[in-house]
Design a protein around this motif. Sequence first.
Motif, PDB file in Angstrom:
ATOM      1  N   THR A 172       6.309  -4.125 -11.987  1.00 45.75           N
ATOM      2  CA  THR A 172       6.189  -5.122 -10.947  1.00 45.75           C
ATOM      3  C   THR A 172       7.843  -5.627 -10.630  1.00 45.75           C
ATOM      4  OG1 THR A 172       3.974  -5.631 -11.304  1.00 45.75           O
ATOM      5  CG2 THR A 172       5.256  -7.258 -10.111  1.00 45.75           C
ATOM      6  N   SER A 173       8.180  -5.595  -9.453  1.00 49.64           N
ATOM      7  CA  SER A 173       9.434  -6.132  -8.998  1.00 49.64           C
ATOM      8  C   SER A 173       9.547  -7.564  -8.992  1.00 49.64           C
ATOM      9  CB  SER A 173       9.736  -5.294  -7.706  1.00 49.64           C
ATOM     10  OG  SER A 173       9.799  -3.954  -7.731  1.00 49.64           O
ATOM     11  N   ASN A 174      10.939  -7.816  -9.318  1.00 49.26           N
ATOM     12  CA  ASN A 174      11.127  -9.334  -9.174  1.00 49.26           C
ATOM     13  C   ASN A 174      12.494  -9.245  -8.245  1.00 49.26           C
ATOM     14  OD1 ASN A 174      11.475 -12.023  -9.103  1.00 49.26           O
ATOM     15  ND2 ASN A 174      12.243 -11.937 -11.237  1.00 49.26           N
ATOM     16  N   LEU A 175      12.368  -9.834  -6.978  1.00 47.50           N
ATOM     17  CA  LEU A 175      13.742  -9.745  -5.842  1.00 47.50           C
ATOM     18  C   LEU A 175      14.626 -10.721  -6.469  1.00 47.50           C
ATOM     19  CD1 LEU A 175      11.866  -9.002  -2.790  1.00 47.50           C
ATOM     20  CD2 LEU A 175      12.749  -7.308  -4.282  1.00 47.50           C
ATOM     21  N   VAL A 176      15.739 -10.277  -6.204  1.00 45.90           N
ATOM     22  CA  VAL A 176      16.856 -10.853  -6.588  1.00 45.90           C
ATOM     23  C   VAL A 176      18.155 -10.579  -5.403  1.00 45.90           C
ATOM     24  CG1 VAL A 176      16.646 -10.946  -8.926  1.00 45.90           C
ATOM     25  CG2 VAL A 176      18.199  -9.314  -8.004  1.00 45.90           C
ATOM     26  N   MET A 177      19.120 -11.376  -5.459  1.00 45.45           N
ATOM     27  CA  MET A 177      20.243 -11.220  -4.695  1.00 45.45           C
ATOM     28  C   MET A 177      21.473 -10.751  -5.263  1.00 45.45           C
ATOM     29  SD  MET A 177      20.499 -11.201  -1.094  1.00 45.45           S
ATOM     30  CE  MET A 177      19.803 -12.673  -0.314  1.00 45.45           C
TER      31      MET A 177
ATOM     32  N   GLY B  99       8.909 -20.730  -5.427  1.00 47.49           N
ATOM     33  CA  GLY B  99       9.220 -21.367  -4.273  1.00 47.49           C
ATOM     34  C   GLY B  99      10.612 -21.424  -3.550  1.00 47.49           C
ATOM     35  N   ALA B 100      11.671 -20.651  -4.243  1.00 45.44           N
ATOM     36  CA  ALA B 100      12.736 -20.821  -3.546  1.00 45.44           C
ATOM     37  C   ALA B 100      13.324 -19.503  -3.032  1.00 45.44           C
ATOM     38  CB  ALA B 100      13.702 -21.419  -4.806  1.00 45.44           C
ATOM     39  N   GLY B 101      12.550 -18.332  -3.526  1.00 43.49           N
ATOM     40  CA  GLY B 101      12.880 -16.973  -3.139  1.00 43.49           C
ATOM     41  C   GLY B 101      11.734 -16.351  -2.541  1.00 43.49           C
ATOM     42  N   PHE B 102      11.976 -15.066  -2.388  1.00 41.51           N
ATOM     43  CA  PHE B 102      11.053 -14.241  -1.532  1.00 41.51           C
ATOM     44  C   PHE B 102       9.685 -14.302  -1.600  1.00 41.51           C
ATOM     45  CE2 PHE B 102      15.342 -12.098  -1.475  1.00 41.51           C
ATOM     46  CZ  PHE B 102      15.799 -12.142  -0.139  1.00 41.51           C
ATOM     47  N   THR B 103       9.028 -14.545  -0.414  1.00 42.46           N
ATOM     48  CA  THR B 103       7.473 -14.201  -0.541  1.00 42.46           C
ATOM     49  C   THR B 103       7.186 -12.926  -0.287  1.00 42.46           C
ATOM     50  OG1 THR B 103       7.039 -16.449   0.517  1.00 42.46           O
ATOM     51  CG2 THR B 103       5.300 -14.960   0.523  1.00 42.46           C
ATOM     52  N   THR B 104       6.320 -12.056  -1.335  1.00 48.79           N
ATOM     53  CA  THR B 104       6.200 -10.641  -1.230  1.00 48.79           C
ATOM     54  C   THR B 104       4.690 -10.396  -1.564  1.00 48.79           C
ATOM     55  OG1 THR B 104       6.592 -10.676  -3.640  1.00 48.79           O
ATOM     56  CG2 THR B 104       8.490 -10.175  -2.155  1.00 48.79           C
ATOM     57  N   ASP B 105       4.333  -9.380  -1.015  1.00 47.25           N
ATOM     58  CA  ASP B 105       2.930  -8.924  -1.258  1.00 47.25           C
ATOM     59  C   ASP B 105       2.799  -8.178  -2.289  1.00 47.25           C
ATOM     60  OD1 ASP B 105       0.687  -6.709  -0.732  1.00 47.25           O
ATOM     61  OD2 ASP B 105       0.417  -8.325   0.877  1.00 47.25           O
ATOM     62  N   PRO B 106       2.011  -8.044  -3.059  1.00 50.28           N
ATOM     63  CA  PRO B 106       1.685  -7.024  -4.251  1.00 50.28           C
ATOM     64  C   PRO B 106       2.001  -5.814  -4.096  1.00 50.28           C
ATOM     65  CG  PRO B 106      -0.077  -8.753  -4.291  1.00 50.28           C
ATOM     66  CD  PRO B 106       0.530  -9.001  -2.944  1.00 50.28           C
TER      67      PRO B 106
END
Length: 522
Positions: free
Chosen positions: A123-128, A217-224
Amino acid sequence: MKKSFILLTFLISLFIPTLTVHGEQGEFRVGMEAAYAPFNWTQNDNSNNAAEIDGEPVFANGYDVQIAQKIAKALDKKLVIVKTSWDGLVPSLTSGKIDAIIAGMSPTEERKQKIDFSNSYWTSNLVMIVNSEGKYANAKSLADFSGAKITGQLNTFHYSVIDQIPGVQKQEAMDDFTNMRAALSSGVIDGYVAERPEGITVSEKDKIYKMIEFKDGAGFTTDPADTQVAVGLRKGDPNMPVINQVLETMTEKDQLALMDDMIKAQPKTTGENDTPEKTTILTILRDNWPALLRGVGYTILISMVGTVAGLIIGLLIGVFRTSPVAEKGPRKFFHLLFEKLLAIYIEVFRGTPMMVQAMVIYYGLAQFAGIDLNRIIAALIIVSINTGAYMAEIVRGGIFSVDKGQFEAAEAIGMTHGQTMSKIVMPQVIRNILPVTGNEFVINIKDTSVLSVISVSELFFQGKTIAGQTLQIYPTYFIISLIYLFLTFSITRLLRSVEKRMDGKSNYIPYANQDQVSHVDK
């Protein structure tokens, strides 16, 4: 010519193991980029349970590879990695060139329409990823990136989530992480969206990169469906239950432990006593010369065979299109029909990019005609028929440049059209078009780089892989450019010497002029 033939034969024999179509029943063939650490990368040995890469004396490893090893073991098959560009993964699967995609791919709804997906194995966790010395190095939330130039990888959900950043300057998507890293380090972009393992990898290898992690709450909103990573399979694949069973045995803790192990197992990008800041061109050459040498070999082989075969095609077509047409009967009909087909062939292959031709021929033939070509064979065919289309027009122009009086003189002494062409016209044509043929050879050396779209391991593809692994983008591409320059310069000088030999001495004296001969002798 004899030396050229010997060199051509040597190159073909050197790469003959790669000219056969692979895919034995006891193999589990998995497609991945092998250039996206820590999920997958290329290394020179089989350490840490690495798997061999099809057609190359190197190996692949990473989180994806270890998952693939577990699945291959459960299927009682040997794992073989098929190095494939990201855009070519789905076409490779649907055309039967690979058995599965295990390359950090998310099961989006668009992809589910074409292929099936297993249960999730990560499961990915998006970062910049940003420049550690840039204006966004201290960003904490998406709002902090307002006005920033941000991009993501083409055909991934990484790119689509950029729209969630208020006031963002969304840039064009890029086809791989190597290009994004280069764009970031050069200041073309301010950041790119990636996953946490990618952030850890680049920030540890080069201090110019910094990973920005977001709190809840401060990052991207993603779909599973976007953040989960799964194995891609053909529709109705019978191996799906076995694969899901293997993946179900891995808990979230097991996944994290395996990912941590793979992050630590990544090969060093420099020598043991080097640091990224001290990495030089010589260091890159020292550590990667076998891959560069293979790339040079493939480039020369493909461009040489393609040019020679294209010249032969051009000569045959040129002779046919300038031959006299029968006045009537079936011969006239078939002659005109074949000439129309040749005209279509020439227009199509001169009017479309070689990159598009490569995709259509390599994937299209497999998907719609069931013809599974090896990459190298496909590359030879593509370059040959592309060159043949150009050479056909060049030869036709060369034939028309021969004085009509020579045709009339040959006809007057009873020579047939074939004899006229072979004995009188073609020797002149070949000499006249030799400079243009040499130019086509030089163009083909450079144009082999577009074959990276079907993952042919020529010079540019090898350089792209090395740049992705070492993060030394500019030194690597500088080396590649120098090698290309050396190849084209050498070929140009060699062909010019051949032209001079064919021309003979420029100050020869006709034998019939005995007075001048006697004067010279004195």
